[in-house]
Design a protein around this motif. Structure first.
Motif, PDB file in Angstrom:
ATOM      1  N   CYS A   1      61.965-109.728 -18.610  1.00 49.77           N
ATOM      2  CA  CYS A   1      61.551-111.064 -19.105  1.00 49.77           C
ATOM      3  C   CYS A   1      60.255-111.005 -19.900  1.00 49.77           C
ATOM      4  O   CYS A   1      60.130-111.681 -20.929  1.00 49.77           O
ATOM      5  CB  CYS A   1      61.408-112.036 -17.932  1.00 49.77           C
ATOM      6  N   SER A   2      59.292-110.192 -19.435  1.00 46.55           N
ATOM      7  CA  SER A   2      58.008-110.159 -20.154  1.00 46.55           C
ATOM      8  C   SER A   2      58.139-109.432 -21.495  1.00 46.55           C
ATOM      9  O   SER A   2      57.283-109.599 -22.369  1.00 46.55           O
ATOM     10  CB  SER A   2      56.935-109.490 -19.291  1.00 46.55           C
ATOM     11  N   GLY A   3      59.185-108.660 -21.663  1.00 44.38           N
ATOM     12  CA  GLY A   3      59.389-107.952 -22.929  1.00 44.38           C
ATOM     13  C   GLY A   3      60.160-108.755 -23.959  1.00 44.38           C
ATOM     14  O   GLY A   3      60.322-108.323 -25.097  1.00 44.38           O
ATOM     15  N   VAL A   4      60.649-109.915 -23.558  1.00 42.59           N
ATOM     16  CA  VAL A   4      61.465-110.723 -24.485  1.00 42.59           C
ATOM     17  C   VAL A   4      60.857-112.117 -24.697  1.00 42.59           C
ATOM     18  O   VAL A   4      60.871-112.649 -25.808  1.00 42.59           O
ATOM     19  CB  VAL A   4      62.920-110.844 -23.942  1.00 42.59           C
ATOM     20  N   LEU A   5      60.323-112.719 -23.612  1.00 34.94           N
ATOM     21  CA  LEU A   5      59.832-114.107 -23.702  1.00 34.94           C
ATOM     22  C   LEU A   5      58.309-114.136 -23.838  1.00 34.94           C
ATOM     23  O   LEU A   5      57.615-113.446 -23.088  1.00 34.94           O
ATOM     24  CB  LEU A   5      60.248-114.881 -22.445  1.00 34.94           C
ATOM     25  N   PRO A   6      57.749-114.917 -24.761  1.00 31.33           N
ATOM     26  CA  PRO A   6      56.289-115.059 -24.876  1.00 31.33           C
ATOM     27  C   PRO A   6      55.707-115.628 -23.581  1.00 31.33           C
ATOM     28  O   PRO A   6      56.350-116.461 -22.934  1.00 31.33           O
ATOM     29  CB  PRO A   6      56.111-116.063 -26.030  1.00 31.33           C
TER      30      PRO A   6
ATOM     31  N   SER B   1      60.411-121.871 -19.508  1.00 35.49           N
ATOM     32  CA  SER B   1      61.534-121.086 -18.997  1.00 35.49           C
ATOM     33  C   SER B   1      61.769-121.386 -17.513  1.00 35.49           C
ATOM     34  O   SER B   1      61.067-120.865 -16.646  1.00 35.49           O
ATOM     35  CB  SER B   1      61.236-119.595 -19.187  1.00 35.49           C
ATOM     36  N   VAL B   2      62.772-122.211 -17.233  1.00 34.89           N
ATOM     37  CA  VAL B   2      63.090-122.541 -15.833  1.00 34.89           C
ATOM     38  C   VAL B   2      63.769-121.347 -15.159  1.00 34.89           C
ATOM     39  O   VAL B   2      63.489-121.020 -14.010  1.00 34.89           O
ATOM     40  CB  VAL B   2      63.994-123.793 -15.765  1.00 34.89           C
ATOM     41  N   ALA B   3      64.667-120.697 -15.893  1.00 34.90           N
ATOM     42  CA  ALA B   3      65.395-119.540 -15.352  1.00 34.90           C
ATOM     43  C   ALA B   3      65.228-118.372 -16.319  1.00 34.90           C
ATOM     44  O   ALA B   3      66.033-118.183 -17.237  1.00 34.90           O
ATOM     45  CB  ALA B   3      66.863-119.891 -15.173  1.00 34.90           C
ATOM     46  N   PRO B   4      64.159-117.564 -16.160  1.00 34.25           N
ATOM     47  CA  PRO B   4      63.798-116.560 -17.172  1.00 34.25           C
ATOM     48  C   PRO B   4      64.873-115.510 -17.447  1.00 34.25           C
ATOM     49  O   PRO B   4      65.056-115.118 -18.600  1.00 34.25           O
ATOM     50  CB  PRO B   4      62.554-115.891 -16.596  1.00 34.25           C
ATOM     51  N   LEU B   5      65.566-115.026 -16.413  1.00 32.05           N
ATOM     52  CA  LEU B   5      66.608-114.014 -16.660  1.00 32.05           C
ATOM     53  C   LEU B   5      67.733-114.598 -17.515  1.00 32.05           C
ATOM     54  O   LEU B   5      68.247-113.945 -18.426  1.00 32.05           O
ATOM     55  CB  LEU B   5      67.166-113.489 -15.329  1.00 32.05           C
ATOM     56  N   PHE B   6      68.087-115.831 -17.222  1.00 36.16           N
ATOM     57  CA  PHE B   6      69.129-116.512 -17.994  1.00 36.16           C
ATOM     58  C   PHE B   6      68.657-116.742 -19.434  1.00 36.16           C
ATOM     59  O   PHE B   6      69.421-116.533 -20.394  1.00 36.16           O
ATOM     60  CB  PHE B   6      69.482-117.841 -17.315  1.00 36.16           C
ATOM     61  N   ASP B   7      67.390-117.126 -19.599  1.00 37.55           N
ATOM     62  CA  ASP B   7      66.845-117.340 -20.950  1.00 37.55           C
ATOM     63  C   ASP B   7      66.817-116.038 -21.747  1.00 37.55           C
ATOM     64  O   ASP B   7      67.062-116.026 -22.955  1.00 37.55           O
ATOM     65  CB  ASP B   7      65.427-117.929 -20.859  1.00 37.55           C
ATOM     66  N   THR B   8      66.518-114.923 -21.058  1.00 40.62           N
ATOM     67  CA  THR B   8      66.528-113.618 -21.727  1.00 40.62           C
ATOM     68  C   THR B   8      67.944-113.278 -22.194  1.00 40.62           C
ATOM     69  O   THR B   8      68.138-112.773 -23.317  1.00 40.62           O
ATOM     70  CB  THR B   8      66.013-112.526 -20.768  1.00 40.62           C
ATOM     71  N   ALA B   9      68.925-113.566 -21.334  1.00 45.36           N
ATOM     72  CA  ALA B   9      70.328-113.319 -21.710  1.00 45.36           C
ATOM     73  C   ALA B   9      70.708-114.144 -22.938  1.00 45.36           C
ATOM     74  O   ALA B   9      71.419-113.665 -23.828  1.00 45.36           O
ATOM     75  CB  ALA B   9      71.241-113.651 -20.534  1.00 45.36           C
ATOM     76  N   ARG B  10      70.205-115.378 -22.987  1.00 44.30           N
ATOM     77  CA  ARG B  10      70.517-116.234 -24.149  1.00 44.30           C
ATOM     78  C   ARG B  10      69.946-115.642 -25.434  1.00 44.30           C
ATOM     79  O   ARG B  10      70.565-115.688 -26.489  1.00 44.30           O
ATOM     80  CB  ARG B  10      69.962-117.648 -23.929  1.00 44.30           C
ATOM     81  N   LEU B  11      68.723-115.044 -25.315  1.00 35.88           N
ATOM     82  CA  LEU B  11      68.106-114.445 -26.503  1.00 35.88           C
ATOM     83  C   LEU B  11      68.792-113.146 -26.921  1.00 35.88           C
ATOM     84  O   LEU B  11      68.623-112.687 -28.055  1.00 35.88           O
ATOM     85  CB  LEU B  11      66.619-114.193 -26.250  1.00 35.88           C
ATOM     86  N   SER B  12      69.543-112.544 -26.012  1.00 34.16           N
ATOM     87  CA  SER B  12      70.230-111.287 -26.344  1.00 34.16           C
ATOM     88  C   SER B  12      71.371-111.529 -27.342  1.00 34.16           C
ATOM     89  O   SER B  12      71.820-110.593 -28.014  1.00 34.16           O
ATOM     90  CB  SER B  12      70.793-110.638 -25.086  1.00 34.16           C
ATOM     91  N   GLY B  13      71.862-112.752 -27.407  1.00 42.63           N
ATOM     92  CA  GLY B  13      72.934-113.079 -28.344  1.00 42.63           C
ATOM     93  C   GLY B  13      74.319-112.711 -27.858  1.00 42.63           C
ATOM     94  O   GLY B  13      75.299-112.894 -28.569  1.00 42.63           O
TER      95      GLY B  13
END
Lengths: 56, 478
Positions: free
Chosen positions: B269-274, B285-297
């Motif tokens: 998460c810290s490597g993808v989300l500011p 970011s309420v659910a950081p792992l889920f938000d990271t998955a969303r940014l993965s495309g």
């Protein structure tokens, strides 16, 4: 009405169902068995059994 | 020691002291792992990232590892004591045998409050997740979250009511899926499989410690979230087939799993989300792992992590119902609370009255209290419990030194883990006081009042001779 409205109603219904199942079984159990049987559980029965068979 | 087949149909769960209906001994080490990790893993999916908001990404990593040391001490100490005091109630029963009744009563309440509040918080989260799914599928209205919050609590309570084996096998499956989702996300985003999307250097530049060292101290409070609840494995003590083996094995495997999951979660998460977005768990970011998955495309990752988030939430609520009801049951069985709560279902062999009684309490908190307050009271009760543990193990080793009673597990380097745990608890109390001083004082005030009630009124109903059940020799010095 949209699908999610139906899902909301289904959630209400299932919640009531699970609650009802528990309460009905609870009443049935309490009226079938005596309080003495239901509350007969004693802590440390495993240890007591181990000691028991050790003596035996 | 002589071997007794406790799983035989002749003596299954019943013994010579008059037990006609007892809890069923059917669980193995995997169920213990599922109980401990299942309660905690939701903390990896959400909640821990408030630590980033308090002090930045590095502060969150320091909090993650400091809390990891704290909980490794908890797991080792718990494994030793509970493999010896193998009864429902966990730390409550330990306190009763090692410290005394007043401490036991307080520890029992810490457990029930910590788990019931956490269950309520999980139900609130599950309701929120369903509303997110509704929005993502194009629903335009405002979804009523209440029926989903209630459904989570009612379904899981019903599952717990029907039997411990099905309950914890369910937990094992959904916890394993949620843990696998974190591993798959790490492999997919770090560059090990396909192209990586990590930007640690760019995201950290100029934000190493945005609030200095005081931010690092403040982050400690939410570092607990990575591991809070692993001590819940002890509540299975009366339902495992081999307590001396299964409890240490399941608990220690659980803390190792969580150390891996926590570190991977922080790294991903810290490597993808500011950090500003990651650290705001309400509007960011309420659910950081889920938000990271969303940014993965990747749609597959989005679905997998979405399911992982929901499963982690359900596993936590499920484990909390199991643990809170065992602690409440044990208090009732010893008459610390009305004996009525000490009943066991003759068919399902569960503490059914305790399970049903705690349902409306969880519902009141889930529907009527704000999430952050519910979580804070859960953490505070847990923290009071952790402070008891080092004192407990120091007294345990002093009263019954090595060799005087058989232990399923002996933790190394005693008394270092106890002293480290005590210091880290003191440090964390200070960190909590910085953010939630009023709640901390209110909580301690509450426990003082109920302690007075127990001492001056309730203890007269307790059968004092019958509450000490372990076949141990007299403690040294008595």
């Amino acid at each position: 009405m949209e699908t999610w409205n139906y899902i909301e109603y289904a959630a209400w219904g299932l919640s009531a169902l699970f609650g009802l199942l528990m309460v009905m079984d609870w009443i049935k159990t309490d009226s079938t068995y005596s309080e003495e049987v239901l509350t007969s559980s004693r802590e440390g029965e495993l240890e007591a059994m181990t000691e028991d068979s050790h003596k035996g | 020691m002589a071997q007794t087949d406790i799983t035989s149909s002749e003596r299954d769960g019943m013994g010579p002291h008059g037990t006609k209906v007892g809890l069923l001994r059917v669980l193995g080490p995997a169920h213990v792992w599922a109980l401990g990790v299942g309660i905690v893993l939701v903390g990896e999916y959400m909640g821990w990232n408030f630590a980033v908001g308090k002090g930045g990404a590095y502060a969150a990593l320091m909090a993650c590892w400091f809390a990891g040391i704290l909980y490794s001490c908890v797991a080792m100490i718990d494994s030793e004591v509970t493999s010896t005091v193998a009864a429902a109630g966990g730390q409550y029963t330990q306190a009763k045998h090692i410290v005394g009744p007043l401490m036991a009563f307080n520890v029992g309440l810490y457990l029930v409050f910590a788990y019931t509040m956490l269950e309520a918080a999980n139900a609130i989260t599950a309701g929120y997740l369903v509303s997110v799914v509704a929005t993502m599928t194009g629903y335009g209205g405002a979804l009523d979250q209440r029926p989903f919050i209630i459904l989570v609590i009612m379904f899981l309570a019903w599952l717990n009511y029907r039997g411990v084996l099905a309950t914890l096998t369910f937990n094992l499956v959904i916890t394993a899926i949620a843990f696998t989702a974190i591993i798959v996300l790490f492999l997919s985003t770090s560059g090990i499989i396909g192209d990586g999307i990590m930007q640690h250097a760019a995201l950290f530049e100029g934000h190493e410690k945005p609030y200095g060292w005081i931010g690092v101290v403040a982050a400690m409070h939410f570092g607990l979230w990575f591991y809070l609840g692993i001590e819940g494995t002890t509540q299975a003590a009366e339902e495992v087939r081999s307590p001396a083996r299964a409890l240490p094995f399941g608990t220690l495997a659980g803390i190792m799993t969580l150390l891996i999951a926590a570190t991977l979660t922080w790294y991903i998460c810290s490597g993808v989300l500011p950090w500003e977005f990651l650290g705001d768990g309400v509007n960011g970011s309420v659910a950081p792992l889920f938000d990271t998955a969303r940014l993965s495309g990747s749609n597959a990752l989005i679905w997998f992590l979405g399911i992982g988030t929901l499963f982690a939430t359900l596993a936590s609520a499920n484990g909390c119902i199991n643990d809170a009801s065992r602690a409440w049951f044990a208090l009732g069985r010893d008459k610390y609370l009305p004996a009525w709560f000490g009943a066991v279902h003759p068919q399902y062999r569960t503490p059914y009255r305790s399970i049903v009684f705690l349902v409306p309490i969880a519902l009141i908190f889930a529907l009527g209290a704000p999430l952050d307050q519910v979580i804070t009271f859960s953490i505070l009760s847990g923290l009071l419990g952790y402070t008891f543990m080092p004192l407990n193990i120091l007294m345990f080793r002093k009263k019954w030194p090595m060799g005087t009673i058989k232990r399923g597990y002996e933790h190394p380097f005693h008394p270092v883990p106890a002293i480290v745990l005590l210091c880290l608890c003191a440090f964390t109390f200070f960190a909590v006081f910085l953010g939630y001083g009023t709640q901390l004082v209110a909580m301690i005030g509450f426990y003082i009042i109920v302690s007075l009630w127990f001492h001056f009124w309730r203890y007269r109903f307790v059968n004092r001779g019958a509450q000490f059940t372990m076949p141990w020799p007299k403690p040294q010095g008595y």
